[in-house]
Design an enzyme around this catalytic site. Structure first.
Site, PDB file in Angstrom:
ATOM      1  N   ARG A  36       0.755  -1.201   0.062  1.00  0.00           N
ATOM      2  CA  ARG A  36      -0.065  -0.089  -0.115  1.00  0.00           C
ATOM      3  C   ARG A  36       0.892   1.308   0.143  1.00  0.00           C
ATOM      4  NH1 ARG A  36      -5.176  -1.821   0.453  1.00  0.00           N
ATOM      5  NH2 ARG A  36      -5.492  -3.977   1.439  1.00  0.00           N
ATOM      6  N   HIS A  67       1.601 -11.023  -5.943  1.00  0.00           N
ATOM      7  CA  HIS A  67       0.503  -9.883  -6.327  1.00  0.00           C
ATOM      8  C   HIS A  67       1.094  -8.376  -6.108  1.00  0.00           C
ATOM      9  CE1 HIS A  67      -3.053  -7.622  -6.288  1.00  0.00           C
ATOM     10  NE2 HIS A  67      -3.826  -8.793  -6.341  1.00  0.00           N
ATOM     11  N   TYR A  70      -1.201  -2.621  -4.911  1.00  0.00           N
ATOM     12  CA  TYR A  70      -2.532  -2.188  -5.343  1.00  0.00           C
ATOM     13  C   TYR A  70      -2.656  -0.811  -5.721  1.00  0.00           C
ATOM     14  CZ  TYR A  70      -4.152  -6.006  -2.383  1.00  0.00           C
ATOM     15  OH  TYR A  70      -4.512  -7.373  -1.729  1.00  0.00           O
ATOM     16  N   HIS A 107      -4.001  -5.664 -10.750  1.00  0.00           N
ATOM     17  CA  HIS A 107      -5.485  -5.264 -11.208  1.00  0.00           C
ATOM     18  C   HIS A 107      -5.083  -4.298 -12.421  1.00  0.00           C
ATOM     19  CE1 HIS A 107      -6.760  -5.919  -6.698  1.00  0.00           C
ATOM     20  NE2 HIS A 107      -6.150  -7.146  -7.379  1.00  0.00           N
ATOM     21  N   GLU A 144      -5.415  -9.699 -13.713  1.00  0.00           N
ATOM     22  CA  GLU A 144      -6.570 -10.110 -13.124  1.00  0.00           C
ATOM     23  C   GLU A 144      -7.903  -9.511 -13.298  1.00  0.00           C
ATOM     24  OE1 GLU A 144      -5.826 -10.077  -8.443  1.00  0.00           O
ATOM     25  OE2 GLU A 144      -7.967 -10.545  -8.047  1.00  0.00           O
ATOM     26  N   ASP A 178     -10.215 -14.407 -10.581  1.00  0.00           N
ATOM     27  CA  ASP A 178     -10.429 -14.493  -9.076  1.00  0.00           C
ATOM     28  C   ASP A 178     -11.965 -14.784  -9.183  1.00  0.00           C
ATOM     29  OD1 ASP A 178     -11.787 -13.434  -6.862  1.00  0.00           O
ATOM     30  OD2 ASP A 178      -9.775 -12.509  -6.455  1.00  0.00           O
ATOM     31  N   HIS A 181     -14.546 -12.329  -7.939  1.00  0.00           N
ATOM     32  CA  HIS A 181     -14.619 -11.087  -8.877  1.00  0.00           C
ATOM     33  C   HIS A 181     -15.517 -11.527  -9.959  1.00  0.00           C
ATOM     34  CE1 HIS A 181     -10.539  -9.306  -7.275  1.00  0.00           C
ATOM     35  NE2 HIS A 181     -11.434  -9.528  -6.223  1.00  0.00           N
ATOM     36  N   HIS A 215      -7.368 -17.183  -7.977  1.00  0.00           N
ATOM     37  CA  HIS A 215      -7.689 -16.633  -6.798  1.00  0.00           C
ATOM     38  C   HIS A 215      -8.961 -17.066  -6.282  1.00  0.00           C
ATOM     39  CE1 HIS A 215      -5.157 -12.621  -7.017  1.00  0.00           C
ATOM     40  NE2 HIS A 215      -4.520 -13.767  -6.899  1.00  0.00           N
ATOM     41  N   ASP A 228     -16.489  -6.365  -4.340  1.00  0.00           N
ATOM     42  CA  ASP A 228     -15.526  -7.003  -4.330  1.00  0.00           C
ATOM     43  C   ASP A 228     -14.994  -7.375  -2.721  1.00  0.00           C
ATOM     44  OD1 ASP A 228     -12.895  -8.249  -4.141  1.00  0.00           O
ATOM     45  OD2 ASP A 228     -11.700  -6.559  -4.861  1.00  0.00           O
ATOM     46  N   HIS A 230     -14.419 -10.469  -0.076  1.00  0.00           N
ATOM     47  CA  HIS A 230     -14.169 -12.225  -0.186  1.00  0.00           C
ATOM     48  C   HIS A 230     -14.828 -12.922   0.980  1.00  0.00           C
ATOM     49  CE1 HIS A 230     -10.053 -10.967  -2.381  1.00  0.00           C
ATOM     50  NE2 HIS A 230     -11.522 -10.797  -3.108  1.00  0.00           N
ATOM     51  N   GLU A 260      -7.138 -15.802  -0.556  1.00  0.00           N
ATOM     52  CA  GLU A 260      -6.920 -14.468  -0.144  1.00  0.00           C
ATOM     53  C   GLU A 260      -7.589 -14.422   1.018  1.00  0.00           C
ATOM     54  OE1 GLU A 260      -5.525 -11.955  -3.986  1.00  0.00           O
ATOM     55  OE2 GLU A 260      -7.617 -12.557  -3.971  1.00  0.00           O
TER      56      GLU A 260
END
Ligand SMILES: [Zn+2]
Ligand SMILES: [Zn+2]
Length: 301
Positions: A36, A67, A70, A107, A144, A178, A181, A215, A228, A230, A260
Protein backbone atom coordinates in the site's frame (compact mmCIF):
# COMPACT_ATOMS: atom_id res chain seq x y z
CA UNK A 1 -4.65 -27.45 -9.03
CA UNK A 2 -1.85 -26.48 -6.66
CA UNK A 3 -3.91 -25.21 -3.75
CA UNK A 4 -2.54 -22.53 -1.49
CA UNK A 5 -2.91 -19.13 0.10
CA UNK A 6 -1.62 -15.59 0.23
CA UNK A 7 1.01 -15.52 2.97
CA UNK A 8 2.89 -12.76 4.75
CA UNK A 9 6.43 -11.60 3.99
CA UNK A 10 6.80 -9.89 7.37
CA UNK A 11 10.40 -9.81 8.62
CA UNK A 12 11.84 -11.73 5.68
CA UNK A 13 10.52 -12.71 2.28
CA UNK A 14 12.38 -16.03 2.60
CA UNK A 15 10.02 -17.03 5.45
CA UNK A 16 6.99 -17.08 3.15
CA UNK A 17 7.36 -20.69 1.91
CA UNK A 18 7.52 -21.96 5.48
CA UNK A 19 4.39 -19.98 6.32
CA UNK A 20 2.73 -21.62 3.34
CA UNK A 21 3.70 -25.04 4.54
CA UNK A 22 2.38 -24.35 8.01
CA UNK A 23 -1.14 -23.77 6.65
CA UNK A 24 -0.96 -26.77 4.33
CA UNK A 25 -0.35 -24.94 1.06
CA UNK A 26 1.14 -26.35 -2.15
CA UNK A 27 1.26 -22.84 -3.64
CA UNK A 28 1.78 -19.39 -2.15
CA UNK A 29 0.97 -15.87 -3.19
CA UNK A 30 3.09 -13.06 -1.73
CA UNK A 31 3.63 -9.35 -2.03
CA UNK A 32 7.23 -8.65 -2.93
CA UNK A 33 7.06 -5.43 -0.89
CA UNK A 34 4.58 -3.41 1.15
CA UNK A 35 1.41 -3.39 -0.96
CA UNK A 36 0.00 0.00 0.00
CA UNK A 37 2.95 2.33 -0.43
CA UNK A 38 4.63 3.31 -3.62
CA UNK A 39 7.86 4.94 -2.52
CA UNK A 40 10.90 3.15 -3.81
CA UNK A 41 12.06 0.25 -1.70
CA UNK A 42 15.54 -1.10 -1.50
CA UNK A 43 16.25 -4.03 -3.78
CA UNK A 44 16.04 -7.56 -2.42
CA UNK A 45 19.56 -8.61 -1.38
CA UNK A 46 20.80 -11.51 -3.53
CA UNK A 47 21.30 -13.74 -0.48
CA UNK A 48 17.68 -13.17 0.53
CA UNK A 49 16.52 -14.13 -2.97
CA UNK A 50 18.63 -17.27 -2.80
CA UNK A 51 17.18 -18.13 0.60
CA UNK A 52 13.66 -17.72 -0.83
CA UNK A 53 14.41 -19.94 -3.83
CA UNK A 54 15.82 -22.64 -1.56
CA UNK A 55 12.94 -22.41 0.90
CA UNK A 56 10.41 -23.21 -1.85
CA UNK A 57 11.28 -26.90 -2.48
CA UNK A 58 12.43 -27.32 1.13
CA UNK A 59 8.85 -26.60 2.23
CA UNK A 60 7.14 -28.52 -0.55
CA UNK A 61 5.77 -25.40 -2.25
CA UNK A 62 5.27 -26.09 -5.94
CA UNK A 63 4.46 -22.56 -7.13
CA UNK A 64 4.81 -18.99 -5.93
CA UNK A 65 3.01 -16.05 -7.46
CA UNK A 66 3.42 -12.36 -6.67
CA UNK A 67 0.54 -9.92 -6.24
CA UNK A 68 1.61 -6.45 -7.34
CA UNK A 69 1.11 -3.29 -5.33
CA UNK A 70 -2.55 -2.19 -5.18
CA UNK A 71 -1.75 1.43 -5.99
CA UNK A 72 -0.38 0.69 -9.42
CA UNK A 73 -2.72 1.97 -12.15
CA UNK A 74 -1.29 1.25 -15.59
CA UNK A 75 -4.25 3.03 -17.20
CA UNK A 76 -2.96 6.42 -16.05
CA UNK A 77 -5.11 8.47 -16.19
CA UNK A 78 -2.69 11.37 -15.66
CA UNK A 79 1.02 11.57 -16.35
CA UNK A 80 2.03 11.46 -12.71
CA UNK A 81 0.05 8.29 -11.95
CA UNK A 82 1.25 6.71 -15.14
CA UNK A 83 4.91 7.43 -14.39
CA UNK A 84 4.92 6.08 -10.83
CA UNK A 85 2.75 3.11 -11.80
CA UNK A 86 5.04 2.08 -14.62
CA UNK A 87 8.17 2.49 -12.49
CA UNK A 88 6.60 0.47 -9.69
CA UNK A 89 5.48 -2.27 -12.07
CA UNK A 90 8.97 -2.54 -13.58
CA UNK A 91 10.25 -3.00 -10.04
CA UNK A 92 7.67 -5.75 -9.47
CA UNK A 93 8.82 -7.60 -12.59
CA UNK A 94 12.48 -7.26 -11.62
CA UNK A 95 11.87 -8.50 -8.10
CA UNK A 96 9.96 -11.50 -9.41
CA UNK A 97 12.84 -12.38 -11.73
CA UNK A 98 15.27 -12.21 -8.83
CA UNK A 99 13.07 -14.44 -6.67
CA UNK A 100 12.54 -16.96 -9.45
CA UNK A 101 8.80 -16.23 -9.51
CA UNK A 102 7.26 -16.35 -12.95
CA UNK A 103 3.98 -14.53 -12.40
CA UNK A 104 3.19 -11.00 -11.28
CA UNK A 105 -0.55 -10.62 -10.84
CA UNK A 106 -2.03 -7.13 -11.00
CA UNK A 107 -5.33 -5.31 -11.22
CA UNK A 108 -5.38 -3.91 -14.76
CA UNK A 109 -6.41 -0.36 -13.83
CA UNK A 110 -9.08 2.33 -13.52
CA UNK A 111 -9.97 4.92 -16.13
CA UNK A 112 -11.08 7.57 -13.57
CA UNK A 113 -13.42 9.17 -16.05
CA UNK A 114 -11.37 8.87 -19.23
CA UNK A 115 -13.36 5.93 -20.50
CA UNK A 116 -12.85 2.20 -20.79
CA UNK A 117 -11.46 2.20 -24.32
CA UNK A 118 -8.80 4.70 -23.27
CA UNK A 119 -7.84 2.60 -20.26
CA UNK A 120 -7.62 -0.65 -22.16
CA UNK A 121 -5.36 0.88 -24.76
CA UNK A 122 -3.19 2.61 -22.16
CA UNK A 123 -2.77 -0.57 -20.12
CA UNK A 124 -1.50 -2.41 -23.20
CA UNK A 125 0.94 0.43 -23.94
CA UNK A 126 2.10 0.51 -20.31
CA UNK A 127 2.75 -3.22 -20.29
CA UNK A 128 4.93 -2.91 -23.38
CA UNK A 129 6.82 -0.02 -21.79
CA UNK A 130 7.37 -2.08 -18.64
CA UNK A 131 8.58 -5.17 -20.50
CA UNK A 132 11.05 -3.00 -22.36
CA UNK A 133 12.37 -1.34 -19.20
CA UNK A 134 12.45 -4.38 -16.91
CA UNK A 135 15.15 -6.98 -16.71
CA UNK A 136 12.75 -9.86 -16.28
CA UNK A 137 12.68 -12.08 -19.36
CA UNK A 138 11.13 -15.05 -17.52
CA UNK A 139 8.27 -13.19 -15.85
CA UNK A 140 4.66 -13.02 -17.03
CA UNK A 141 2.45 -10.01 -16.34
CA UNK A 142 -0.83 -11.56 -15.24
CA UNK A 143 -4.03 -9.55 -15.59
CA UNK A 144 -6.50 -10.24 -12.81
CA UNK A 145 -10.18 -9.99 -13.68
CA UNK A 146 -12.04 -7.45 -11.56
CA UNK A 147 -15.47 -7.25 -9.97
CA UNK A 148 -16.29 -4.08 -11.91
CA UNK A 149 -16.80 -1.52 -9.16
CA UNK A 150 -16.16 2.17 -9.82
CA UNK A 151 -14.17 2.86 -12.97
CA UNK A 152 -12.05 -0.30 -13.01
CA UNK A 153 -11.65 -2.19 -16.26
CA UNK A 154 -11.05 -5.89 -16.73
CA UNK A 155 -14.41 -7.14 -15.43
CA UNK A 156 -15.22 -8.74 -18.77
CA UNK A 157 -12.91 -11.34 -20.28
CA UNK A 158 -13.35 -9.51 -23.61
CA UNK A 159 -11.59 -6.52 -22.03
CA UNK A 160 -8.66 -8.63 -20.85
CA UNK A 161 -8.42 -10.07 -24.37
CA UNK A 162 -8.32 -6.56 -25.83
CA UNK A 163 -5.48 -5.58 -23.52
CA UNK A 164 -3.55 -8.62 -24.70
CA UNK A 165 -4.30 -7.88 -28.32
CA UNK A 166 -3.12 -4.30 -27.89
CA UNK A 167 0.26 -5.40 -26.55
CA UNK A 168 3.29 -6.13 -28.69
CA UNK A 169 4.21 -8.89 -26.21
CA UNK A 170 1.10 -11.08 -25.84
CA UNK A 171 3.36 -14.08 -25.18
CA UNK A 172 4.38 -12.44 -21.89
CA UNK A 173 0.80 -11.98 -20.68
CA UNK A 174 -1.56 -14.25 -18.80
CA UNK A 175 -4.68 -13.94 -16.67
CA UNK A 176 -5.58 -14.69 -13.08
CA UNK A 177 -9.21 -15.62 -12.52
CA UNK A 178 -10.53 -14.47 -9.17
CA UNK A 179 -13.65 -16.51 -8.41
CA UNK A 180 -15.24 -13.79 -6.27
CA UNK A 181 -14.64 -11.09 -8.86
CA UNK A 182 -15.91 -13.34 -11.66
CA UNK A 183 -19.18 -14.00 -9.85
CA UNK A 184 -19.60 -10.41 -8.68
CA UNK A 185 -19.02 -9.29 -12.27
CA UNK A 186 -22.03 -11.33 -13.36
CA UNK A 187 -20.67 -14.73 -14.47
CA UNK A 188 -22.78 -17.43 -12.87
CA UNK A 189 -20.82 -20.68 -12.56
CA UNK A 190 -22.67 -22.28 -9.66
CA UNK A 191 -24.03 -25.03 -11.90
CA UNK A 192 -22.29 -27.44 -14.26
CA UNK A 193 -23.82 -25.65 -17.28
CA UNK A 194 -22.86 -22.23 -16.00
CA UNK A 195 -19.32 -23.40 -15.32
CA UNK A 196 -19.03 -24.85 -18.83
CA UNK A 197 -20.32 -21.56 -20.26
CA UNK A 198 -17.75 -19.60 -18.26
CA UNK A 199 -14.89 -21.73 -19.55
CA UNK A 200 -16.23 -21.32 -23.07
CA UNK A 201 -16.33 -17.54 -22.65
CA UNK A 202 -12.77 -17.47 -21.33
CA UNK A 203 -11.62 -19.72 -24.13
CA UNK A 204 -13.23 -17.62 -26.85
CA UNK A 205 -11.73 -14.40 -25.46
CA UNK A 206 -8.32 -14.75 -23.82
CA UNK A 207 -8.00 -18.53 -24.14
CA UNK A 208 -8.15 -21.02 -21.27
CA UNK A 209 -4.46 -21.78 -21.79
CA UNK A 210 -3.67 -18.21 -20.72
CA UNK A 211 -4.91 -18.82 -17.17
CA UNK A 212 -1.77 -18.64 -15.03
CA UNK A 213 -3.44 -18.58 -11.61
CA UNK A 214 -6.69 -18.54 -9.67
CA UNK A 215 -7.70 -16.56 -6.63
CA UNK A 216 -10.08 -18.84 -4.79
CA UNK A 217 -12.46 -16.67 -2.81
CA UNK A 218 -16.15 -17.07 -2.10
CA UNK A 219 -18.24 -13.92 -2.48
CA UNK A 220 -20.13 -11.81 0.05
CA UNK A 221 -21.96 -10.04 -2.77
CA UNK A 222 -24.50 -11.66 -5.02
CA UNK A 223 -24.21 -12.41 -8.73
CA UNK A 224 -23.51 -9.18 -10.61
CA UNK A 225 -23.22 -7.11 -7.41
CA UNK A 226 -19.77 -5.75 -8.43
CA UNK A 227 -18.88 -6.11 -4.75
CA UNK A 228 -15.26 -7.11 -4.16
CA UNK A 229 -15.62 -8.75 -0.77
CA UNK A 230 -14.19 -12.17 -0.16
CA UNK A 231 -15.71 -14.88 2.01
CA UNK A 232 -14.78 -18.35 3.34
CA UNK A 233 -15.14 -21.14 0.78
CA UNK A 234 -18.71 -22.40 0.81
CA UNK A 235 -20.01 -19.67 3.08
CA UNK A 236 -20.66 -17.00 0.46
CA UNK A 237 -23.13 -16.48 -2.37
CA UNK A 238 -20.98 -18.51 -4.75
CA UNK A 239 -20.99 -21.73 -2.74
CA UNK A 240 -18.99 -24.96 -2.81
CA UNK A 241 -20.09 -26.43 -6.13
CA UNK A 242 -18.28 -23.83 -8.22
CA UNK A 243 -15.05 -24.69 -6.42
CA UNK A 244 -15.67 -28.40 -6.92
CA UNK A 245 -15.74 -27.87 -10.70
CA UNK A 246 -12.52 -25.88 -10.64
CA UNK A 247 -10.37 -28.06 -8.39
CA UNK A 248 -11.26 -31.14 -10.42
CA UNK A 249 -10.58 -29.59 -13.82
CA UNK A 250 -7.89 -31.55 -15.61
CA UNK A 251 -6.71 -28.49 -17.52
CA UNK A 252 -5.87 -26.68 -14.27
CA UNK A 253 -3.81 -29.49 -12.76
CA UNK A 254 -0.63 -27.46 -12.73
CA UNK A 255 -2.16 -24.06 -12.11
CA UNK A 256 -1.81 -22.45 -8.66
CA UNK A 257 -5.03 -21.50 -6.88
CA UNK A 258 -4.58 -19.29 -3.84
CA UNK A 259 -6.97 -18.28 -1.10
CA UNK A 260 -6.90 -14.61 -0.16
CA UNK A 261 -9.37 -14.89 2.70
CA UNK A 262 -9.44 -14.68 5.68
CA UNK A 263 -5.71 -13.91 5.80
CA UNK A 264 -5.22 -15.75 9.09
CA UNK A 265 -3.62 -19.15 9.51
CA UNK A 266 -6.54 -20.95 11.14
CA UNK A 267 -8.92 -19.68 8.46
CA UNK A 268 -6.58 -20.68 5.66
CA UNK A 269 -6.22 -24.17 7.12
CA UNK A 270 -9.99 -24.51 7.32
CA UNK A 271 -10.55 -23.22 3.78
CA UNK A 272 -7.81 -25.39 2.32
CA UNK A 273 -9.34 -28.37 4.04
CA UNK A 274 -12.69 -27.51 2.48
CA UNK A 275 -11.14 -27.19 -0.98
CA UNK A 276 -9.26 -30.49 -0.64
CA UNK A 277 -12.44 -32.22 0.46
CA UNK A 278 -13.91 -31.30 -2.94
CA UNK A 279 -11.12 -32.97 -4.91
CA UNK A 280 -12.21 -36.35 -6.27
CA UNK A 281 -10.01 -39.26 -7.28
CA UNK A 282 -9.48 -38.37 -10.90
CA UNK A 283 -7.58 -35.14 -10.39
CA UNK A 284 -5.61 -35.09 -7.15
CA UNK A 285 -3.38 -32.11 -6.43
CA UNK A 286 -0.13 -32.83 -8.16
CA UNK A 287 2.44 -31.53 -5.67
CA UNK A 288 5.01 -34.17 -4.85
CA UNK A 289 5.37 -35.83 -1.50
CA UNK A 290 6.58 -33.64 1.33
CA UNK A 291 10.01 -34.09 2.85
CA UNK A 292 9.52 -37.04 5.20
CA UNK A 293 7.07 -38.72 2.86
CA UNK A 294 3.91 -37.08 4.17
CA UNK A 295 2.04 -34.15 2.74
CA UNK A 296 2.66 -31.94 5.72
CA UNK A 297 0.45 -29.46 7.45
CA UNK A 298 -2.72 -30.46 5.76
CA UNK A 299 -4.88 -29.18 8.53
CA UNK A 300 -6.16 -32.48 9.78
CA UNK A 301 -6.34 -31.13 13.31
ZN1 LIG B 1 -7.82 -11.55 -6.19
ZN1 LIG C 1 -10.93 -9.22 -4.50
Amino acid sequence: MFLGAHVSIAERIALAPERGRSVGADAIQIFSRSPRMLRRTKPIPPEEATAFREAMPANGIARAIIHANYLINLAGPDDNTLTYSRDAFVEELDRAQLLGVRDVIFHPGSHMGRGEAYAIQMIAASLDWCFEHANAPDVFAVLENTAGAGTVVGYRFEQLAEMMKGSAHPDRLGICVDTCHTFAAGYDFRTRDGYAALLRTIDETVGVGRIRAFHLNDSVGDLGSKLDRHEDIGKGKLGKEAFRFLVNEERFREVPGCLEFPGRDAGYRRNLKTLRSLVTGTNPPTAGPRPGGKRGGRGTA
